[in-house]
Design an enzyme around this catalytic site. Structure first.
Site, PDB file in Angstrom:
ATOM      1  N   LYS A  59       0.849  -1.062   0.079  1.00  0.00           N
ATOM      2  CA  LYS A  59       0.141   0.033  -0.070  1.00  0.00           C
ATOM      3  C   LYS A  59       0.888   1.402   0.081  1.00  0.00           C
ATOM      4  O   LYS A  59       0.559   2.143  -0.680  1.00  0.00           O
ATOM      5  CB  LYS A  59      -1.038  -0.127   1.276  1.00  0.00           C
ATOM      6  CG  LYS A  59      -2.134  -1.041   1.091  1.00  0.00           C
ATOM      7  CD  LYS A  59      -2.987  -0.982   2.282  1.00  0.00           C
ATOM      8  CE  LYS A  59      -3.874  -2.050   2.253  1.00  0.00           C
ATOM      9  NZ  LYS A  59      -4.883  -2.047   3.252  1.00  0.00           N
ATOM     10  N   ASP A  62     -10.108   2.182   2.795  1.00  0.00           N
ATOM     11  CA  ASP A  62      -9.941   1.416   3.866  1.00  0.00           C
ATOM     12  C   ASP A  62     -10.951   2.198   5.191  1.00  0.00           C
ATOM     13  O   ASP A  62     -11.894   1.691   5.770  1.00  0.00           O
ATOM     14  CB  ASP A  62      -8.685   0.975   4.410  1.00  0.00           C
ATOM     15  CG  ASP A  62      -8.220  -0.128   3.590  1.00  0.00           C
ATOM     16  OD1 ASP A  62      -8.948  -0.816   3.069  1.00  0.00           O
ATOM     17  OD2 ASP A  62      -6.981  -0.120   3.646  1.00  0.00           O
TER      18      ASP A  62
END
Ligand code: NAP
Length: 311
Positions: A87, A123
């Site tokens: 990420k 997220d």
């Protein structure tokens, strides 16, 4: 479709995927990715909406993200999800990360266009929707403890809580220095006109402090990796759990965890991380295709028979 593709496959994408009835144009990249439920969440949605694209898994090693993005762009990918451990690398590899992704220091959703790539993170927003769905509550009304605030998921959740203006935020982490560093970053967001209560609105906790701080929070979030193995202990002391708590365990691998079991025993509400997984996927889908995702189809896909999830 192969279970897992690699960087080498991306180099010869047209030949490797020439037998596919529908082109593979969205993916999740990570290492490992074999466990990822994302294809079974996205593919039924793509099918239902008649979108000429399918979703696959691509395993990439450290250092391969940037070149993989160039290859995906050239191969006509619409976008990709990014999971552990890429990420941060994805944040650096995209041409234009949005402000939210910069703040989270992570990109989990990439959009490819002809000349550029854009990075987003779903997220944190997915977590907001999950809490609303599970507990009918908004983060802004809650006092929240994030256990594992030093990790990637913990950071996303903690930053999101701060952005939503939660009542109180307790940052707990095994390595306390990481929680302290995050608290320093977030402190300015907690200087507001809200009336100061008897306890500080932003607190760092570790070790024995965790039990005491549990008394002054409504929502306890496990963002550590504890719970991924069935034998793992709970990340918080069982005796600190009370009926007034809501407990959200981001871990979903086995359906339940020691934390969820102990929370239920204590009379608290408890949920696993499947709803966060679902809603981050829904938001990614909507970024890629610019239309409402079929949430219930995606939820059903996540729980299709034969998968390892036991509720
Ligand atoms: P990460 O960046 O590696 O962070 C791991 C965190 O767990 C760190 O805070 C680490 O503390 C802590 N930790 C690890 N072992 C521990 C132990 N034995 N005792 C106490 N703390 C421990 O991993 P991540 O990407 O944030 O993932 C963390 C969890 O979030 C995973 O369980 C994953 O399944 C879950 N997750 C769920 C979703 C969802 O959609 N539901 C999305 C993302 C992640 P230190 O800082 O001290 O090392």
């Amino acid at each position: 479709m192969k279970e897992i593709y690699t960087l080498n496959d991306l180099k010869h994408w047209q030949e490797v995927t020439s037998g596919e009835p529908v082109p593979l144009k969205v993916a999740v990249i990570g290492d490992p990715v074999a466990h990822s439920l994302s294809p079974q969440i996205h593919n039924p949605a793509l099918e239902e909406l008649g979108i000429e694209a399918r979703y696959c898994r691509i395993e990439l090693k450290e250092g391969e993200v940037s070149v993989a993005f160039k290859l995906m762009q050239a191969a006509g990918f619409i976008g990709t999800n990014v999971t552990i451990p890429h990420k941060q690398a994805a944040l650096e590899a995209v041409d234009f990360p949005d402000d939210h992704a910069r703040l989270m220091q992570a990109v989990n959703t990439v959009v490819f266009e002809k000349e550029k790539s854009m990075g987003f993170t779903t997220d944190g927003p997915g977590f907001v929707r999950a809490i609303r769905e599970e507990f009918s509550m908004d983060l802004k009304d809650l006092r929240v403890m994030v256990v594992g605030a030093g990790g990637g998921a913990g950071r996303s959740i903690a930053v999101q809580c701060a952005m939503e203006g939660c009542e109180r935020l307790v940052l707990a982490n095994r390595t306390i220095g990481k929680a302290q560093a995050l608290a320093n970053e977030l402190r300015s967001r907690f200087h507001t006109d809200k009336l100061e209560g008897p306890v500080d609105r932003l607190v760092v906790a570790g070790g024995k402090n965790i039990r005491a701080e549990m008394e002054n929070v409504d929502l306890i979030v496990n963002a550590t990796s504890l719970g991924m193995k069935r034998t793992d202990p709970s990340p918080v002391p069982d005796a600190g759990l009370s009926p007034f708590h809501m407990v959200y365990d981001t871990v979903y691998a086995n359906g339940s965890t020691r934390l969820i079991e102990e929370a239920k025993k204590a009379g608290a509400l408890a949920a696993n991380g499947l709803s966060m997984l679902l809603h981050q996927a829904v938001l990614s889908f909507e970024i890629w295709f610019g239309r409402k995702a079929p949430v219930e189809t995606m939820r059903k896909g996540m729980r299709s028979p034969g998968d390892p999830i036991v509720e």
